[in-house]
Each structure stands twice: as structure tokens, then as C-alpha cells.
Design an enzyme around this catalytic site. Structure first.
Site: not given
Ligand SMILES: [Zn+2]
Length: 347
Positions: A19, A21, A208, A290
């Protein structure tokens, strides 16, 4: 008998990242280099990324995180050269952190001023991943194309078409992501069905934020039968039981991101990793989300897990190996990863 645990070197431990981005994984240094190159030829009016995102600043929450991309990073990384440069840089950063298998995700973006349509963007990313893999063959990467929660159904279907068209070039799945305050996910049911029918895998940002954790939204997503779920934060007990019953579903958990962005209450020890990692059925995979924004590489995420949840060495290695089962890269890749991850002796 008390046996002293030998120290694990998390950087050299072979790791799987599922996961991440693409744009959010670009380091500040890389953004700075892109900015310098553009500034030198008068091609940008933007401020230096090192001023916009000072190194060490990680307190981006849901209100500041998404505008950082829409009003800054997307305007800096806005042509083939900067997409290619940043993609290679992200690949190298993961490789240097000991990642041996990487699934990056990105929302196809048209860059009309640079003559790139969405297909051209995806092609550029794949070309850069290919070039980076030739330089660093220890890391294998695949691509996931994301639907943004703000998309229309037509735009979502276009993402699925692109994912299908680029399947034989490394695209393995679709994702649904973006600002959890926005959008009604039930709109995307036909797109997810089309993706599944095309043989693509499906991973979804799940609960989320409270805004994206309504009973209706979670029921809609669970009915899509996703192969993996990301974040899994605001989940009522009944839905937790449903997830627990889905043997082999992957849970992509992102500790630093959730803590720094205050998406959970409390700090690392309060993270729901502690609740999920021993549950039989689902497979928990620690991920960065991220790393460019939160500056915690995957090796550090594993270190945090061991520190805050006191996993023994054998438990760390077992968890790392279980991640292989939920990659989207196919059986040959699983075989390769087994041969790598089982080399790590648990002595
Ligand atoms: Zn994400």
C-alpha cells in the site's frame, strides 16, 4: 526458558510493500530536484518543496493532506519527465530500504499541457518502473490503478479499462482512494464488477475516516468481495467479524500515517495493528501509504511494530512471510518471494 532475542535488522530484512501511493511516496529531496530543474528554465512559479513540506513535518491531517497534492505536488509533477524521474526515485528508495516486492498505486492523471492523456501517464509510469527494475533487479514492482472517490462512474470505468489494457505490462489491480469526506462509493459498483470480470484484483480504502465508515458504505464495499482492504480503522464489531471470517483477505495497515495524521485516537500502541495481527483468517501487511509525506520507510514501520507490540523475532518473520499470500503479482512472484523470505533464518 528465557532466550535472549537476537536483534532484527529491519532494513536488510526482505520486505513486501502493498500500500504505497506513487505520488505520496516521492521524497522531499526528489521533489526538490524536480523543482530545481524546472526553476532553472523558468518552468515553474511554485515555491521550493522543502519550504512547503519542511523535512521533519509530518502532522498532515485529512484537511491538509489532500490539498497538498491537489494544489502543490500535482502541479510540480506535471509532465512525462517529472513523472519518470519521480517514479524511478520512489522505486530506488524502496529498494534501498530492503523492499523486494512493491505494489505502487496511482490515480491516472491526464496532463494536457504536457501532451499526456491518462493512458500516456500510465505508460510513462510503467516505462519508468521497467527502467528502474533493470537497474535494480532485486526489487519487483507492480502497479495498481486507483479510482478517486470524487470520480464519476464514467471516470471510474475508464480506470478499469486502462487497468485492463495495461494488464500484461504490470497493472494488477484497481483501488478506490481519495478524500474520505467525498463521494458515494455505491456509484462505483459497476466499475468494481467490471474489474473483477476482467480478472483484476481489487483493493479498497476502507473505513479510513468516520465519514467513510457508514454502515451503508462498509456493506457496499464488503459486497464487492475485495481481495484486500486498506487502513480498516473505524470498523464496527459486526463488520470486524465479517472481515475475520474472510480467510485470505489482506489488510494493509499503515501505522505512522494513521498516527501522524491523527486518524486514530492515541499513539502507536493504540493502533489496531495490535488487534488484527494475530487474528486467524485475514493477513495483515504493514505498509507505508505515503512515505514521502510521513518519512517513515517500511523498515521503520516494522521497527515500530516490534517496539510497540513486542513481537518476537519468529513472529516478525512469520508475519512478513504471510504477506506473500496476498500479493497481486501471481504465482511465480509468490514462489520467488518464498525463496527470498524463507532464507531469513529464525535462529
Ligand atoms: Zn492509501
Amino acid at each position: 526458558m528465557m532466550v535472549r532475542e537476537s536483534e532484527l535488522d529491519f532494513k536488510s530484512m526482505p520486505k513486501i510493500e502493498l500500500h504505497a501511493h506513487l505520488t505520496g511516496s516521492i521524497s522531499r529531496q526528489c521533489l526538490h530536484e524536480i523543482w530545481q530543474g524546472k526553476k532553472a528554465i523558468g518552468a515553474t512559479d511554485l515555491e521550493d518543496p522543502l519550504l512547503i513540506m519542511p523535512p521533519g513535518r509530518h502532522d498532515y491531517d485529512l484537511k491538509t493532506f489532500f490539498p497538498l497534492f491537489s494544489s502543490y505536488i500535482y502541479n510540480l509533477v506535471n509532465d512525462a519527465a517529472s513523472v519518470e524521474h519521480s517514479t524511478k526515485s520512489v522505486f530506488r528508495d524502496f529498494a534501498q530500504d530492503g523492499v523486494v516486492y512493491l505494489e505502487l498505486r496511482t490515480t491516472p492523471r491526464a496532463m494536457p499541457s504536457a501532451g499526456l492523456d491518462k493512458a500516456g501517464y500510465v505508460r510513462t509510469v510503467l516505462r519508468a518502473l521497467d527502467a528502474a527494475a533493470r537497474e535494480t533487479p532485486t526489487l519487483h514492482a507492480r502497479l495498481i490503478l486507483s479510482i478517486d472517490r470524487r470520480n464519476t462512474l464514467a471516470e471510474a470505468l475508464e480506470v478499469v479499462s486502462l487497468a485492463t489494457a495495461f494488464r500484461d505490462q504490470g497493472v494488477v489491480a484497481i483501488d478506490l482512494c481519495g478524500d474520505p469526506m467525498k463521494g458515494d462509493v455505491s456509484l462505483f459498483t459497476p466499475a468494481v464488477e467490471k474489474a473483477r470480470a476482467a480478472g483484476l484484483k481489487v483493493t479498497i480504502h476502507f473505513a479510513e475516516a468516520e465519514a467513510s465508515a457508514s454502515e451503508a458504505e462498509l456493506a457496499t464495499i464488503m459486497a464487492w468481495m475485495p481481495h484486500r482492504l486498506g487502513h480498516v480503522i473505524h470498523v464496527p464489531d459486526a463488520v470486524k467479524r465479517q472481515i475475520s471470517a474472510r480467510t485470505g483477505i489482506g489488510l494493509e495497515l499503515c501505522l505512522s500515517c494513521n498516527v501522524h495524521a491523527k486518524m486514530i485516537v492515541g499513539s502507536f500502541e493504540a493502533h489496531h495493528f495490535g488487534e488484527w495481527w494475530r487474528v486467524e483468517g485475514p493477513v495483515v501487511v504493514p505498509c507505508t501509504d505515503d512515505v514521502g509525506v510521513f518519512e517513515s520507510p517500511l523498515s521503520n514501520e516494522w521497527m515500530l511494530i516490534q517496539k510497540h507490540f513486542q513481537l518476537r523475532r519468529e513472529e516478525v518473520l512469520t508475519l512478513a512471510r504471510k504477506g506473500i499470500d496476498v500479493i497481486f503479482g501471481g504465482d511465480d512472484e509468490k514462489e520467488r518471494l518464498r525463496s527470498i523470505l524463507w532464507q531469513e533464518r529464525a535462529s
